[in-house]
Design a protein around this motif. Structure first.
Motif, short mmCIF file in Angstrom:
data_model
loop_
_atom_site.label_atom_id
_atom_site.label_comp_id
_atom_site.label_asym_id
_atom_site.label_seq_id
_atom_site.Cartn_x
_atom_site.Cartn_y
_atom_site.Cartn_z
N ILE A 170 7.66 31.82 10.21
CA ILE A 170 8.96 31.18 10.33
C ILE A 170 9.98 32.10 9.66
O ILE A 170 9.78 32.56 8.53
CB ILE A 170 8.95 29.81 9.66
N GLY A 171 11.06 32.38 10.40
CA GLY A 171 12.05 33.28 9.82
C GLY A 171 13.42 33.04 10.41
O GLY A 171 13.60 32.17 11.25
N LEU A 230 10.43 27.23 2.81
CA LEU A 230 11.46 27.23 3.85
C LEU A 230 12.82 27.64 3.28
O LEU A 230 13.56 28.39 3.91
CB LEU A 230 11.54 25.83 4.49
N ALA A 231 13.11 27.15 2.09
CA ALA A 231 14.40 27.49 1.50
C ALA A 231 14.49 28.99 1.24
O ALA A 231 15.51 29.63 1.48
CB ALA A 231 14.59 26.71 0.20
N PRO A 243 2.37 26.04 9.49
CA PRO A 243 2.27 25.43 10.81
C PRO A 243 3.67 25.19 11.35
O PRO A 243 4.56 24.77 10.59
CB PRO A 243 1.55 24.09 10.55
N ALA A 244 3.86 25.38 12.62
CA ALA A 244 5.19 25.23 13.23
C ALA A 244 5.71 23.82 13.04
O ALA A 244 6.92 23.59 12.91
CB ALA A 244 5.12 25.57 14.72
N THR A 245 4.80 22.86 13.02
CA THR A 245 5.23 21.47 12.87
C THR A 245 5.94 21.20 11.55
O THR A 245 6.65 20.23 11.40
CB THR A 245 4.01 20.54 12.91
N MET A 246 5.72 22.09 10.59
CA MET A 246 6.27 21.85 9.27
C MET A 246 7.74 22.24 9.15
O MET A 246 8.34 22.09 8.09
CB MET A 246 5.46 22.62 8.22
N LEU A 247 8.29 22.74 10.22
CA LEU A 247 9.70 23.18 10.17
C LEU A 247 10.62 22.08 10.71
O LEU A 247 10.62 21.83 11.91
CB LEU A 247 9.88 24.45 11.00
N PRO A 248 11.37 21.45 9.85
CA PRO A 248 12.33 20.45 10.32
C PRO A 248 13.55 21.17 10.85
O PRO A 248 14.35 21.71 10.09
CB PRO A 248 12.66 19.64 9.07
N ALA A 249 13.71 21.13 12.17
CA ALA A 249 14.76 21.91 12.82
C ALA A 249 16.15 21.50 12.36
O ALA A 249 17.04 22.34 12.19
CB ALA A 249 14.65 21.75 14.34
N ASP A 250 16.33 20.20 12.15
CA ASP A 250 17.67 19.74 11.76
C ASP A 250 18.03 20.17 10.34
O ASP A 250 19.18 20.38 10.01
CB ASP A 250 17.75 18.21 11.90
N THR A 254 18.88 27.44 11.02
CA THR A 254 18.89 28.89 11.19
C THR A 254 17.50 29.46 11.39
O THR A 254 17.34 30.62 11.76
CB THR A 254 19.50 29.59 9.94
N LEU A 255 16.47 28.64 11.16
CA LEU A 255 15.11 29.17 11.20
C LEU A 255 14.43 28.90 12.53
O LEU A 255 14.67 27.90 13.19
CB LEU A 255 14.28 28.53 10.07
N ILE A 256 13.57 29.80 12.91
CA ILE A 256 12.74 29.63 14.11
C ILE A 256 11.30 30.01 13.77
O ILE A 256 11.05 30.72 12.80
CB ILE A 256 13.23 30.51 15.29
#
Lengths: 303, 303
Positions: A170-171, A230-231, A243-250, A254-256
């Motif tokens: 994730i970056g 993430l921060a 895991p991709a699921t762990m990224l809260p898009a909202d 800026t992260l993908i």
DNA sequence: TCAATTCATGAGCTTTCCCTATGAATGTCA
DNA sequence: TGACATTCATAGGGAAAGCTCATGAATTGA
């Protein structure tokens, strides 16, 4: 025989209306039925409740006392019915469940938000515990279910995968990173990386899988909390391995995430329930919400 | 159908014993009946109460909540039954009644004493009122009955004579007085006399009867309270003109009563009840006591 | 694998429940 | 005062329920 609520219902109606006929009408039964019920109650209690002639129905002193008790019981009965109905419709109640630390911080907040919006009066008791504790705690506490990543099977506990996230890098949406469809674990060396500490379940899964292939993750930073990773990533310190699921898009627009391959690893998020135990309606509603919310986040198995 | 206490009884038993079979045994019904009752209750409330297999019966969270309410209702029911039984047996309760001033002070104290000895837990509310008020108050207040001297008949009120006292001269046991079997009203002039005031019912009855015969009472003293008259008599101030029943022998052992004749007047002490109204068991017990106590004091009609 | 235990279910009987019809008492109005 | 209306009590019969007995299914422990 014993006193029945039906008798008490008639009794209070007669007491209030001072008429057997009117009371019967109120309750939708015939006058004779009401008359009989009153006689039964009197016989049961051994007390005359009404001085009745064809012209008047006068409560006795005993009736005055009995009335208060009867009203209380009837309102208790009604309260019980109403309360149970509320519970059944998940309009009231409590959900106590366990969540692994990672799930609790990264995945469940949005489930909680959605659930609270649709079920505002349900009390939520989420207890975040270490992933290893999920199963033992579920058996021992009053938690109704647990959500987290577990491996294997357990006696008396059913495991159902709610969503499954591929381990990803994730970056920030930089040109070189965004251009990639995926990355191999080897390619990671080009960036600084932020991974979970070795003691965490996620990290252990990674290390185990890589070492089987003679590889090894060598992160620049190691953290305990997913949010920290993430921060840091959002600050441009490196790529987070999660895991991709762990990224809260909202929360981190800026992260993908870009899946890591060779090997491609997935981390399931499972629902654990005690076998043979019905979930409370409130818990069922919560699980349903979790299912819909999380299903939308499942990384497709290939891509 | 509605929730029944029978269902709740089975429910609490199953909840406590965690077994349908044991609960059924406790309640003296068959296992199948208990099973059915539980299913009914669940259907009624719309909630699963137990997770049951052939091996275990586990209460759900809803059952935990329902249990408290059910226990409360059942204990209310039991409390109601017990309370009513106490009332029925006159082991508890309250007697509210009216007594004319004279009766209340002279006659009822011994009734009260005897009643209290046999029914220590019954609350007694005796209201002494003017004799003229007995009937109107009995109709208007929550007094269950009244005791006093009344004349005539009244709509909706039954009058029953409990005892009847001949109007007598009451005086100290002096030789000349004690020797008499009776006195005529005319002979009274030989002694100073203590009579009730003209406004009192007793006095009115006397004056009316005497004046019909062209006679007239000319008392040395006039008092309002019977006890005053008796106390003065005990001091030797004169003869009290009162119904013989009004002399409490234990309280004034020095005093004796001698009936007045020509004319012989009697003054009844009556029990007044509202027609068609059952007395509470406590009141019935009180009336029974009054009957026995007062019956022993009735002056024989001739002597 | 067998015996024992426990809950669920179905059939059948008994009891209870409730309604209709009628009787008895009381108040009302002409 | 007498006919009428209202109200409560009771009897009889049919419908519904509640209960028991017998049986089936599942699970535990020997």
């Amino acid at each position: 025989m014993n006193v029945t609520l039906r008798q008490l219902r008639v009794f209070t109606a007669v007491y209030r209306t001072r008429s057997i006929t009117r009371a019967a009408g109120e309750l939708g039964i015939t006058q004779s039925a009401a008359s009989l019920l009153i006689q039964q109650l009197e016989a049961q209690l051994g007390v005359k409740l009404f001085d009745r002639s064809t012209r008047s129905v006068q409560p006795t002193l005993a009736a005055d006392e009995a009335f208060a008790a009867a009203e209380r019981m009837l309102s208790d009965a009604q309260g019980l019915s109403r309360r149970m109905r509320d519970l059944a419709q998940a309009r009231a109640g409590r959900v106590a469940f366990l969540a692994s630390a990672g799930t609790a911080s990264a995945l469940l907040p949005m489930v909680l938000a959605k659930f609270r919006a649709s079920h505002p009066d349900i009390e939520i008791d989420m207890r975040d515990v270490a992933a290893d504790d999920l199963v033992p705690r579920l058996s021992a506490t009053d938690a109704e279910f647990a959500i987290g990543s577990v491996e294997g099977e357990f006696a008396d506990i059913t495991v159902e995968t709610l969503t499954s996230g591929r381990l990803s890098a994730i970056g920030r949406r930089t040109a070189d990173f965004a251009a990639r469809r995926s990355l191999t674990w080897d390619e990671l060396a080009q960036w600084p990386t932020i991974a979970m500490r070795s003691e965490t379940r996620i990290r252990m899964q990674i290390d185990q899988a890589l070492s089987a292939q003679g590889k090894r993750l060598d992160p620049t930073y190691e953290v305990t909390l997913i949010n920290t990773a993430l921060a840091m990533t959002a600050q441009g310190l490196g790529l987070a391995i999660l895991p991709a699921t762990m990224l809260p898009a909202d929360q981190f627009p800026t992260l993908i995430a870009r899946p890591l391959v060779r090997p491609a690893l997935t981390r399931p998020v499972s629902l654990l329930q005690r076998q043979g135990r019905t979930l409370s309606p409130a818990a069922q509603a919560f699980v349903a919400t979790a299912r819909t919310v999380l299903a939308g986040r499942t990384t497709p198995p290939s891509g």
